[in-house]
Design an enzyme around this catalytic site. Structure first.
Site, PDB file in Angstrom:
ATOM      1  N   LYS A  16     -92.827 -32.403 -19.187  1.00  0.00           N
ATOM      2  CA  LYS A  16     -92.153 -32.844 -20.411  1.00  0.00           C
ATOM      3  C   LYS A  16     -91.877 -34.351 -20.395  1.00  0.00           C
ATOM      4  O   LYS A  16     -91.904 -34.988 -19.350  1.00  0.00           O
ATOM      5  CB  LYS A  16     -90.845 -32.072 -20.597  1.00  0.00           C
ATOM      6  CG  LYS A  16     -90.983 -30.579 -20.427  1.00  0.00           C
ATOM      7  CD  LYS A  16     -91.824 -29.917 -21.518  1.00  0.00           C
ATOM      8  CE  LYS A  16     -91.818 -28.404 -21.320  1.00  0.00           C
ATOM      9  NZ  LYS A  16     -92.427 -27.670 -22.407  1.00  0.00           N
TER      10      LYS A  16
HETATM   11  C1  LIG Z   1     -91.892 -26.045 -22.098  1.00  0.00           C
HETATM   12  C2  LIG Z   1     -91.619 -25.197 -23.259  1.00  0.00           C
HETATM   13  C3  LIG Z   1     -90.673 -24.159 -23.218  1.00  0.00           C
HETATM   14  C4  LIG Z   1     -90.008 -23.670 -21.953  1.00  0.00           C
HETATM   15  O1  LIG Z   1     -89.449 -24.616 -21.165  1.00  0.00           O
HETATM   16  P1  LIG Z   1     -89.279 -24.344 -19.572  1.00  0.00           P
HETATM   17  O2  LIG Z   1     -88.350 -25.417 -19.162  1.00  0.00           O
HETATM   18  O3  LIG Z   1     -90.648 -24.497 -18.984  1.00  0.00           O
HETATM   19  O4  LIG Z   1     -88.723 -22.993 -19.387  1.00  0.00           O
HETATM   20  C5  LIG Z   1     -90.378 -23.494 -24.401  1.00  0.00           C
HETATM   21  N1  LIG Z   1     -90.995 -23.803 -25.533  1.00  0.00           N
HETATM   22  C6  LIG Z   1     -91.935 -24.764 -25.606  1.00  0.00           C
HETATM   23  C7  LIG Z   1     -92.556 -25.057 -26.930  1.00  0.00           C
HETATM   24  C8  LIG Z   1     -92.293 -25.476 -24.475  1.00  0.00           C
HETATM   25  O5  LIG Z   1     -93.252 -26.403 -24.540  1.00  0.00           O
END
Ligand SMILES: *Cc1c(COP(=O)(O)O)cnc(C)c1O
Length: 413
Positions: free
Chosen positions: A197
């Site tokens: 992210k």
């Molecule tokens: C990354 C992501 C998640 C989940 O996040 P985590 O921290 O990996 O559990 C949920 N929704 C979207 C659209 C994502 O890209």
């Protein structure tokens, strides 16, 4: 004579694009501070956690922030906070990471898929309306690739049908809709700080909201059901432990010092790319809504129209671009409802709520069809966010590589 790198010739570039994560002395200083304090976790209200919650929520123009273990947990806690439970239907897009839908299943509710708008890759409010039933309790719009959804339309629908809006803001740190940050545009919103992210501590998440009661419930859920300012061993709701550590938050505070500048840089490079790619036949850039006042780019997505590339497949095009030194990918390969999880009927471990009596009607995801999502899964070409932190000259290589492939298409036949 062949010219393309895919045929063994010189690629457009050999130099790598920026790698991820980017970190430095800010993270190191904060981490050491926490490490040496011995307070790696501090009863759910560590100094660094409180500071980060305040800073991040104000960065997103929200009143309250509850940091937690990850984005999936943030979605689950949001659903619980909004009172979503057994038998409720929650409308989600199928073009997203699986957590958007599985968080719904985890609270014993039913994800109902509404298609996306092909021009934005975001949930289509018209299709949301078509999917509403008396069981519908919430909508989870995903701001795909960082582009805010049409929140005006979604809020109108939510108001008319008395639905909650939980934003899946796991691509949209820094994005703004009509001047206000994503996350608290609806009832609450979930963010992720996982490794890929745009701001990361390896794992981590946060829920934002402008509603104090909701913030308290969500905090309680993530902290074993404890009450605000209540004794440690008193538990008020069926919560769980979804807490973040001070070590993670120390890193996030460092990351946050760069987020604004990085967001602006990605936006600048993306708008340069838009300007160049919009004139290339067979490439469709994402539609820009003037109510989107800032856009984080978790990824830069365009659509590749095979018919306008003499029938050369999207995957052949991606392979050729990769060989030219441009790291693009096709993104999500299929709509969520095509995952074995949703297609399984009867056999294998029986899981609630799909196989439970709560719901009162049969759930059959084999019959779901979202044509725009199925199409975009075949047409998308995605550039990951670290690439957008490169210098203008590097970004020009992306355009050069696409033009080079277009001019030498016969080599791919
Ligand atoms: C990354 C992501 C998640 C989940 O996040 P985590 O921290 O990996 O559990 C949920 N929704 C979207 C659209 C994502 O890209």
């Amino acid at each position: 004579m062949a010219k393309l790198a895919v045929n063994g010739k010189e690629p457009i570039r050999k130099k790598a694009f920026p790698s991820w994560p980017i970190f430095g002395k800010e993270e190191r200083k904060n981490l050491l501070e926490v490490f040496e304090s011995g307070k790696w976790y501090y009863f759910g209200h560590g100094e660094k956690q409180i500071e980060f919650e305040e800073r991040f929520s104000s960065f997103q123009d929200a009143q309250y922030g509850i940091a937690c273990a990850n984005g999936t947990a943030a979605l689950e806690a949001s659903l619980i906070g909004c009172g979503i439970g057994a038998g409720d239907e929650v409308i989600v897009p199928p073009y997203t990471f699986v957590a958007t839908a599985t968080a719904v299943l985890k609270v014993n509710a039913i994800p109902i898929f509404a298609d996306i708008n092909i021009k934005t890759a975001n949930i289509d409010p018209e299709d949301v309306k078509r999917k509403i039933t008396p069981q519908t309790k919430a909508i989870i719009p995903v701001h795909f690739g960082g582009l805010p959804c049409d929140m005006d339309a979604l809020k109108d629908i939510a108001k008319e049908y008395n639905l909650k809006i939980i934003e899946d803001a796991c691509h949209s740190w820094g994005s703004k809709w009509k001047g206000k940050g994503t996350g608290a545009l609806g009832d609450c919103g979930a963010f992720s700080f996982q490794m890929s992210k745009n701001i990361t501590s390896g794992e981590g998440g946060i829920i934002l909201t402008d509603n104090e009661d909701l913030a308290d419930t969500i905090r309680s859920y993530t902290n074993c059901g404890r009450g605000k300012n209540k004794p440690w061993y008193e538990h008020y709701i069926l919560g769980t432990n979804l807490r973040i550590t001070e070590l993670q938050v120390a890193i996030l505070l460092g990351q946050l010092t760069r987020l604004e500048a990085q967001t602006l840089k990605r936006e600048e490079n993306a708008s340069y790319l838009n300007g160049k790619l919009k004139d290339i036949p067979g490439i469709r850039i994402t539609k820009k809504d003037s109510r989107v006042t800032r856009r984080s780019y978790h990824l830069y997505i365009v659509r590749y129209i095979k018919e306008e590339w003499e029938g050369i497949s999207r995957d052949e095009f991606i392979k050729a671009l990769n060989k030219e030194g441009i790291p693009v990918s096709g993104g999500y390969p299929h709509p969520l409802y095509k995952n074995p999880l949703f297609l399984r009927k009867g056999e294998g471990p029986r899981y609630c709520p799909i196989s439970c009596p709560y719901y009162g009607k049969e759930v059959d995801y084999t019959k779901v069809s979202c044509p725009n999502t199925e199409r975009i899964c075949k047409e998308a070409v995605c550039i990951p966010h670290p690439v957008l932190l490169a210098e203008k000259e590097d970004i020009k290589d992306i355009v050069r590589a696409i033009i080079k492939i277009r001019e030498n298409l016969k080599e791919l036949k």
